[in-house]
Scaffold this motif. Structure first.
Motif, PDB file in Angstrom:
ATOM      1  N   ASN A  29       0.661  -1.159  -0.003  1.00  0.00           N
ATOM      2  CA  ASN A  29      -0.064  -0.203   0.073  1.00  0.00           C
ATOM      3  C   ASN A  29       0.961   1.359  -0.209  1.00  0.00           C
ATOM      4  O   ASN A  29       1.527   1.374   0.673  1.00  0.00           O
ATOM      5  CB  ASN A  29      -0.775   0.027   1.434  1.00  0.00           C
ATOM      6  N   LEU A  30       0.584   2.291  -1.007  1.00  0.00           N
ATOM      7  CA  LEU A  30       1.508   3.461  -0.995  1.00  0.00           C
ATOM      8  C   LEU A  30       1.055   4.839  -0.186  1.00  0.00           C
ATOM      9  O   LEU A  30       1.543   5.509  -0.333  1.00  0.00           O
ATOM     10  CB  LEU A  30       1.701   3.864  -2.630  1.00  0.00           C
ATOM     11  N   ARG A  31      -0.263   4.363   0.330  1.00  0.00           N
ATOM     12  CA  ARG A  31      -0.520   5.687   1.047  1.00  0.00           C
ATOM     13  C   ARG A  31      -0.105   5.985   2.293  1.00  0.00           C
ATOM     14  O   ARG A  31       0.434   5.240   3.167  1.00  0.00           O
ATOM     15  CB  ARG A  31      -2.160   5.346   1.500  1.00  0.00           C
ATOM     16  N   THR A  32       0.082   7.355   2.542  1.00  0.00           N
ATOM     17  CA  THR A  32       1.026   8.028   3.679  1.00  0.00           C
ATOM     18  C   THR A  32      -0.064   8.953   4.629  1.00  0.00           C
ATOM     19  O   THR A  32       0.652   9.232   5.329  1.00  0.00           O
ATOM     20  CB  THR A  32       2.032   8.362   3.267  1.00  0.00           C
ATOM     21  N   SER A  33      -1.237   9.025   4.119  1.00  0.00           N
ATOM     22  CA  SER A  33      -1.952  10.188   4.661  1.00  0.00           C
ATOM     23  C   SER A  33      -2.326  10.142   6.259  1.00  0.00           C
ATOM     24  O   SER A  33      -2.472  11.110   6.875  1.00  0.00           O
ATOM     25  CB  SER A  33      -3.281  10.517   3.986  1.00  0.00           C
ATOM     26  N   THR A  34      -2.176   8.784   6.643  1.00  0.00           N
ATOM     27  CA  THR A  34      -2.444   8.455   8.239  1.00  0.00           C
ATOM     28  C   THR A  34      -1.068   8.739   9.007  1.00  0.00           C
ATOM     29  O   THR A  34      -1.545   8.547  10.289  1.00  0.00           O
ATOM     30  CB  THR A  34      -2.952   6.985   8.130  1.00  0.00           C
ATOM     31  N   TYR A  35      -0.097   8.789   8.354  1.00  0.00           N
ATOM     32  CA  TYR A  35       1.067   8.977   9.074  1.00  0.00           C
ATOM     33  C   TYR A  35       1.201  10.668   9.776  1.00  0.00           C
ATOM     34  O   TYR A  35       0.693  11.422   9.136  1.00  0.00           O
ATOM     35  CB  TYR A  35       2.467   8.541   8.457  1.00  0.00           C
ATOM     36  N   PRO A  36       1.880  10.570  10.897  1.00  0.00           N
ATOM     37  CA  PRO A  36       2.067  11.996  11.383  1.00  0.00           C
ATOM     38  C   PRO A  36       2.948  12.967  10.607  1.00  0.00           C
ATOM     39  O   PRO A  36       3.617  12.439   9.817  1.00  0.00           O
ATOM     40  CB  PRO A  36       2.720  12.014  12.898  1.00  0.00           C
ATOM     41  N   LYS A  37       2.560  14.258  10.479  1.00  0.00           N
ATOM     42  CA  LYS A  37       3.419  15.044   9.736  1.00  0.00           C
ATOM     43  C   LYS A  37       4.705  15.721  10.580  1.00  0.00           C
ATOM     44  O   LYS A  37       5.400  16.492   9.972  1.00  0.00           O
ATOM     45  CB  LYS A  37       2.581  16.318   9.254  1.00  0.00           C
ATOM     46  N   GLU A  38       4.682  15.294  11.731  1.00  0.00           N
ATOM     47  CA  GLU A  38       5.598  15.870  12.663  1.00  0.00           C
ATOM     48  C   GLU A  38       6.066  14.869  13.749  1.00  0.00           C
ATOM     49  O   GLU A  38       5.060  14.223  14.008  1.00  0.00           O
ATOM     50  CB  GLU A  38       5.188  17.123  13.448  1.00  0.00           C
ATOM     51  N   TRP A  39       7.311  14.808  14.174  1.00  0.00           N
ATOM     52  CA  TRP A  39       7.707  13.994  15.233  1.00  0.00           C
ATOM     53  C   TRP A  39       8.861  14.785  16.035  1.00  0.00           C
ATOM     54  O   TRP A  39       9.799  15.241  15.252  1.00  0.00           O
ATOM     55  CB  TRP A  39       8.165  12.581  14.862  1.00  0.00           C
ATOM     56  N   SER A  40       8.642  15.103  17.203  1.00  0.00           N
ATOM     57  CA  SER A  40       9.702  15.574  18.109  1.00  0.00           C
ATOM     58  C   SER A  40      10.210  16.978  17.491  1.00  0.00           C
ATOM     59  O   SER A  40      11.397  17.199  17.287  1.00  0.00           O
ATOM     60  CB  SER A  40      10.788  14.764  18.496  1.00  0.00           C
ATOM     61  N   HIS A  41       9.137  17.768  17.233  1.00  0.00           N
ATOM     62  CA  HIS A  41       9.404  19.020  16.638  1.00  0.00           C
ATOM     63  C   HIS A  41      10.385  19.171  15.112  1.00  0.00           C
ATOM     64  O   HIS A  41      10.867  20.211  14.647  1.00  0.00           O
ATOM     65  CB  HIS A  41      10.267  20.131  17.563  1.00  0.00           C
ATOM     66  N   LEU A  42       9.987  18.086  14.502  1.00  0.00           N
ATOM     67  CA  LEU A  42      10.696  17.861  13.235  1.00  0.00           C
ATOM     68  C   LEU A  42       9.836  17.398  12.201  1.00  0.00           C
ATOM     69  O   LEU A  42       8.727  16.813  12.686  1.00  0.00           O
ATOM     70  CB  LEU A  42      11.829  16.845  13.104  1.00  0.00           C
ATOM     71  N   GLN A  43       9.856  17.773  10.881  1.00  0.00           N
ATOM     72  CA  GLN A  43       8.900  17.367  10.011  1.00  0.00           C
ATOM     73  C   GLN A  43       8.956  15.924   9.668  1.00  0.00           C
ATOM     74  O   GLN A  43      10.232  15.471   9.805  1.00  0.00           O
ATOM     75  CB  GLN A  43       8.861  18.124   8.751  1.00  0.00           C
TER      76      GLN A  43
END
Length: 171
Positions: A29-43
């Motif tokens: 599956n190539l979808r990435t929309s469910t992943y967070p856009k940020e982690w520990s103040h990094l994109q």
């Protein structure tokens, strides 16, 4: 929020993200929309490929002034053919950035090409920080730390990422 096997993650741990990432890389599956856009103040950016499943899906964490196509940043690279997940000092393949990781990284860490000489379709110039072998049983994923040969804990995975991202933020 991250959707994983029917669950929603409001507070996402990198361990849960990696488990979902490995399962998805196996499913194609190539979808990435469910992943967070940020982690520990990094994109955070995730890619499984465009149109077809990439040979090396990845999760990159980068500062606002960086781009995945031009910069350097911590990145998980999943080499599907050899079943190796590498947390690396990533270097963009697309365009060079005006600076890169300090020499202490290049002097003390092998490149991915040196670590996986027979299976490096991409990202061979990035440097290895930690390596894991994912083990999938049904919908459960564990990670064997290649240094010790032991299954690693979620806390250890979190510490590894925290160590490299803290270093990245300092430089």
């Amino acid at each position: 929020r991250l959707v994983s096997r029917g669950r929603m993650f409001c507070m996402f741990s990198i361990f849960e993200i990696l488990q979902t990432f490995i399962l998805q890389a196996h499913e194609g599956n190539l979808r990435t929309s469910t992943y967070p856009k940020e982690w520990s103040h990094l994109q955070m950016k995730v890619s499984f490929g465009q149109g077809i499943l990439a040979r090396v899906p990845w999760i990159a964490l980068f500062a606002p002034e960086m781009q995945v196509s031009q910069g350097f940043y911590p990145v998980y690279l999943f080499f599907r053919a050899s079943n190796q997940l590498i947390l690396s000092y990533g270097i963009s393949e697309t365009a060079e950035y005006q600076s890169s990781w300090p020499t202490e990284v290049s002097e003390h860490n092998p490149t991915i090409r040196e670590f996986l000489p027979d299976d490096v379709p991409r990202y061979g110039d990035s440097f290895v920080f930690k390596t894991y072998t994912p083990q999938v049983e049904g919908q459960e994923v564990t990670f064997v730390l290649n240094d010790s040969g032991q299954v690693t804990t979620s806390e250890a995975i979190e510490r590894d990422l925290e160590e490299i991202t803290n270093f990245y933020k300092r430089i």
